[in-house]
Design a protein around this motif. Structure first.
Motif, short mmCIF file in Angstrom:
data_model
loop_
_atom_site.label_atom_id
_atom_site.label_comp_id
_atom_site.label_asym_id
_atom_site.label_seq_id
_atom_site.Cartn_x
_atom_site.Cartn_y
_atom_site.Cartn_z
N LEU A 176 -41.17 80.34 42.87
CA LEU A 176 -40.12 81.32 43.11
C LEU A 176 -40.07 82.32 41.96
O LEU A 176 -40.51 82.04 40.84
CB LEU A 176 -38.76 80.63 43.25
N ALA A 177 -39.54 83.50 42.25
CA ALA A 177 -39.34 84.54 41.24
C ALA A 177 -37.85 84.83 41.14
O ALA A 177 -37.23 85.29 42.10
CB ALA A 177 -40.10 85.81 41.59
N CYS B 53 -36.97 83.69 24.29
CA CYS B 53 -38.33 84.20 24.45
C CYS B 53 -38.62 84.59 25.89
O CYS B 53 -39.58 85.34 26.14
CB CYS B 53 -39.35 83.18 23.96
N ASP B 54 -37.83 84.09 26.86
CA ASP B 54 -38.04 84.48 28.25
C ASP B 54 -37.69 85.94 28.50
O ASP B 54 -38.07 86.51 29.54
CB ASP B 54 -37.21 83.60 29.18
N LEU B 55 -36.97 86.54 27.57
CA LEU B 55 -36.55 87.93 27.73
C LEU B 55 -37.57 88.91 27.17
O LEU B 55 -37.39 90.13 27.32
CB LEU B 55 -35.20 88.16 27.05
N PHE B 56 -38.62 88.44 26.51
CA PHE B 56 -39.58 89.34 25.87
C PHE B 56 -40.41 90.06 26.93
O PHE B 56 -40.90 89.46 27.90
CB PHE B 56 -40.50 88.57 24.94
N VAL B 57 -40.58 91.37 26.72
CA VAL B 57 -41.43 92.20 27.57
C VAL B 57 -42.33 93.01 26.65
O VAL B 57 -41.85 93.58 25.66
CB VAL B 57 -40.58 93.14 28.46
N PRO B 58 -43.65 93.10 26.93
CA PRO B 58 -44.55 93.89 26.07
C PRO B 58 -44.19 95.38 26.14
O PRO B 58 -43.73 95.89 27.17
CB PRO B 58 -45.94 93.62 26.65
N LEU C 129 -35.37 91.77 35.07
CA LEU C 129 -36.34 90.82 34.54
C LEU C 129 -36.63 89.77 35.61
O LEU C 129 -35.71 89.27 36.27
CB LEU C 129 -35.77 90.15 33.28
N ARG C 130 -37.91 89.45 35.80
CA ARG C 130 -38.31 88.46 36.79
C ARG C 130 -38.88 87.24 36.07
O ARG C 130 -39.82 87.36 35.27
CB ARG C 130 -39.36 89.03 37.75
N LEU C 131 -38.31 86.09 36.36
CA LEU C 131 -38.75 84.83 35.76
C LEU C 131 -39.36 83.95 36.84
O LEU C 131 -38.80 83.81 37.94
CB LEU C 131 -37.58 84.11 35.10
N GLY D 138 -30.02 70.86 38.87
CA GLY D 138 -29.98 71.00 37.42
C GLY D 138 -29.97 72.46 37.00
O GLY D 138 -30.51 73.32 37.69
N PRO D 139 -29.33 72.78 35.89
CA PRO D 139 -29.24 74.18 35.46
C PRO D 139 -30.59 74.73 35.05
O PRO D 139 -31.50 74.00 34.66
CB PRO D 139 -28.26 74.12 34.29
N VAL D 140 -30.70 76.05 35.13
CA VAL D 140 -31.90 76.78 34.68
C VAL D 140 -31.59 77.38 33.32
O VAL D 140 -30.64 78.17 33.18
CB VAL D 140 -32.28 77.87 35.69
#
Length: 737
Positions: free
Chosen positions: A579-580, A619-624, A526-528, A612-614
């Motif tokens: 950044l990714a 919802c950041d894990l959702f993929v269509p 997964l890329r954020l 600071g922590p990320v």
């Protein structure tokens, strides 16, 4: 029969094996000789022996074993079909084969019956004589090796043995032959020589595989008798010199490996003109040619053997002994003297000189001039398709000589390509092998034009593709990288359904990957997107940070290691860096990543800071879901099928849940469009169908239906563990609205 394939399964213990073998032997006796039953009787013999040996019931204490062995000897004693006639011959051959297998499994079993077995072998004149010869050869080999191992007894007594069967366990192995020594008396040695010579003289009538087995057994027996010279095999080597059978070629190489340089003495390494077929095998890189060639010898060969093709074919096998090899089974060590490794070239020149279209004896020159003379001779002959294979093979070897100018070779190949006489796929592969060696060695200037001309002239698609591939490598890689790529060469294979360009590409993969690159992102990653902003002092020396390395650590076990990110420059006067962040979830749960940064200031000092922590939200894990642009009706059918697939009854990990949103119809539409627009599969009459994928292998389906002043949310998933996180996220959407 099942007993031949699964003896241990059908007879799990020696007692069961003994009973089964007794039944088989009894059935064999009841059938009696009959042409119609010969095949069944053969299988009964094989099955009985297999069961006895496999179940470890074959022993002197077993009555069935003694009965079975007596039956085999009685069948083998029916020489020349005297009692059973020709119809019983297959059964006799099967009996000999069973005896040979028993002798192989119990070495020395028949060593006390060598006199009888020799009598059988000498008297048998029917087509079954091959089985008798192999049986006697195996028994003789085991008997001699066991005699040398025990150190007691005489060779003469062994050869004239008329004793009972030797049931005791005997172990012989070819690996320890060099440690076994047998010194018989002159009379016993003469008897052994007579026996071995008789077997060798009659071996010509055996099949190639049988000849190979017999030669190997006799060679092992002779090798432990140190007073017997291995020259006894000379006549057989002369006879097998022109063979094209792989089994016999292997037998010759086995003899060379066993006897090394003792097979031929130093004074007989030359090849006299009176016996042009006599070979001489070398054993190390420091020796000369396998067949010591001189101009006088070659001229004698040209008179004795008509046609250069015959001589070259006969020398093909033994010349391979001196050709360079790059595998672990190399017959010539790479570290040997250059004279030994290049010894094949003088022989090639001599044969080309004396058996070519215009034989002209050449005065021997210095060894350093042989490669150039051979190259000059080859490139100067007219182009003929008949000798093309020999020419290209020699040029491929010459293309590896560093001190040899390759201009003549390239011009010869250019003429060959332009003439259109490249022939079939095999000749095209030979030409490309020459080009490959030239690319490794010196990269001649005209080689690129030659590789570009091959696809235009050769009709084979495989050759065309490989030539284009070599041309691409030559044009895009430096000499050092090209050498590394071409260093790994796969062995030549016959043409198959797979293209040789594919085989070449597979062998080049490790070398072509000079710099490691990040592999293609698998679906489980997964890329954020995130931003790195400068929020510290805006003045020197902290206004410009160099070589910023961001390191991430995750405290829970639901995520794999997160790779660090590098930012070359971070300035207080420039926009934040995009950044990714690559995540590898093991289970789709929210998490927090602790971040630290290592950077260098303008002054050259390296500092470390904790950032600071990320926060990684659910919802950041959702993929269509990867659904094509289908019409509404088709997407509705897809959702219905997936909904049924995720029914809790179809799996233990599947789960279903229901929650309620206190949201009227109009705000519900806005809520769905703002949070689930990317994941919406179908929408119809206030009903929304949503499909989500959560790495690495989780899926969630939502069926949202407006009911009065609220909305009913049906949930189905293939991972029940994520339901608490999903429910918290859904309720949080309503609270935020």
């Amino acid at each position: 029969m099942l007993l031949l394939e699964f003896p241990r399964l059908l007879c799990p213990d020696p007692k069961a094996g003994q009973e089964a073998a007794a039944s088989l032997v009894a059935l064999f006796a009841r059938l009696g000789p009959s042409p119609a039953k010969a095949s069944l009787r053969r299988h009964l013999l094989f099955a009985a022996g297999t069961v006895l040996v496999a179940t470890e019931a074959f022993a002197e204490a077993c009555p069935t074993s003694r009965q079975y062995l007596a039956l085999l000897l009685r069948l083998a004693a029916d020489l020349n079909d005297q009692r059973g006639g020709p119809a019983e011959r297959p059964v006799r051959m099967a009996a000999c084969e069973c005896l040979r297998e028993l002798e192989a499994g119990c070495p020395g079993l028949l060593s006390g019956r060598l006199e009888a077995l020799r009598s059988f072998q000498r008297r048998e004149a029917s087509p079954a004589h091959q089985g008798y010869a192999l049986l006697y050869g195996a028994a003789l080999r085991n008997g001699v090796l066991l005699l040398a191992k025990r150190g007691t007894g005489s060779l003469g007594g062994l050869l004239a043995g008329k004793e009972d069967l030797a049931w005791g366990p005997g172990e012989v192995s070819a690996a320890g032959l060099d440690r076994l020594v047998l010194l018989p008396s002159p009379g016993d040695l003469k008897e052994l020589k007579s026996v071995v010579s008789a077997l060798l003289d009659g071996s010509f009538s055996l099949s190639p595989a049988a000849q190979s087995h017999l030669l190997w057994h006799l060679a092992q027996a002779v090798s432990v008798v140190r007073t017997q010279s291995p020259a006894i095999f000379k006549a057989q080597l002369v006879r097998l010199f022109g063979t094209a059978d792989v089994a016999l070629q292997h037998a010759i190489l086995q003899l060379k490996a066993l006897f090394t340089d003792s097979l031929f003495t130093a004074e007989r390494r030359g090849l006299p003109a009176a016996a042009p077929g006599r070979p001489a095998l070398g054993s190390s890189a420091d020796e000369e040619l396998p067949v010591l060639l001189t101009p006088r010898t070659a001229s004698g060969l040209s008179r004795a053997l008509p046609g250069h093709g015959t001589v070259l074919a006969r020398l093909n096998l033994l010349c391979l002994v001196c050709v360079e090899s790059e595998g672990p089974a190399a017959m010539v060590a790479q570290g040997g003297r250059p004279e030994g490794r290049a010894a094949l070239l003088p022989g090639g020149l001599l044969f080309a000189s004396h058996f070519g279209p215009r034989p002209q004896p050449i005065t021997p020159a210095g060894r350093a001039r042989w490669p150039g003379a051979l190259q000059e001779l080859i490139v100067g002959v007219p182009l003929r398709e008949g000798g093309l294979g020999w020419h290209l093979t020699a040029l491929a070897r010459l293309a590896r000589e560093k001190d040899l100018s390759q201009g003549g070779t390239v011009r010869f190949l250019g003429r060959l390509v332009a003439s259109g006489q490249l022939g079939d796929w095999r000749s095209g592969q030979m030409l490309l092998r020459v080009c490959r060696n030239l690319m490794q060695l010196c990269r001649p200037p005209d080689l690129a034009d030659l590789l570009q001309a091959v696809p235009l002239r050769h009709a084979d698609t495989d050759v065309q593709d490989q030539a284009r591939f070599y041309s691409t490598l030559l044009a895009n890689l430096s000499g050092e990288k090209l050498g590394a790529v071409l260093a790994r060469e796969a062995p030549a294979k016959a043409r198959t359904l797979s293209s040789s360009i594919v085989a070449d590409s597979e062998s080049f993969v490790a070398s072509l990957t000079v710099h490691p690159v990040e592999p293609a992102r698998p679906p489980s990653r997964l890329r954020l997107a995130c931003h790195l902003a400068h929020v510290g002092p805006r003045g020197p020396p902290f206004d410009l940070l160099l070589c910023v390395a961001l390191r991430f650590s995750c405290s829970d076990r639901h995520y794999g290691p997160v790779p660090e990110l590098c930012v070359p420059c971070l300035s207080a006067h420039r926009p934040p860096q995009a950044l990714a962040l690559t995540l590898a979830p093991r289970c789709p749960f929210p998490t927090r990543l602790d971040v630290s940064a290592v950077y260098t200031t303008r002054e050259g000092l390296t500092r470390c800071s904790r950032l600071g922590p990320v926060q990684v939200a659910f919802c950041d894990l959702f993929v269509p879901l990867p659904v094509p642009a289908w019409p509404l009706e088709k997407r509705q059918r897809l959702f219905a099928a997936l909904w049924d697939r995720l029914c809790p009854e179809n799996g233990a990990d599947r789960a279903e849940s229901v929650t309620v949103w206190p949201v009227p119809p109009r705000p519900l539409d806005g809520l769905m469009q703002s949070h689930f627009a990317r994941y919406l599969l179908a929408e119809h009459s206030g009903r929304y169908e949503v499909g989500l994928a959560l790495p690495p292998r989780c899926h969630v389906l939502l069926r949202v239906q407006s009911v009065a002043e609220s909305a009913r949310v049906g949930i189905r998933t293939d991972n029940w563990k994520i339901l608490p996180s999903l429910n918290s996220y859904l309720q949080g959407l309503v609270g935020a609205a």
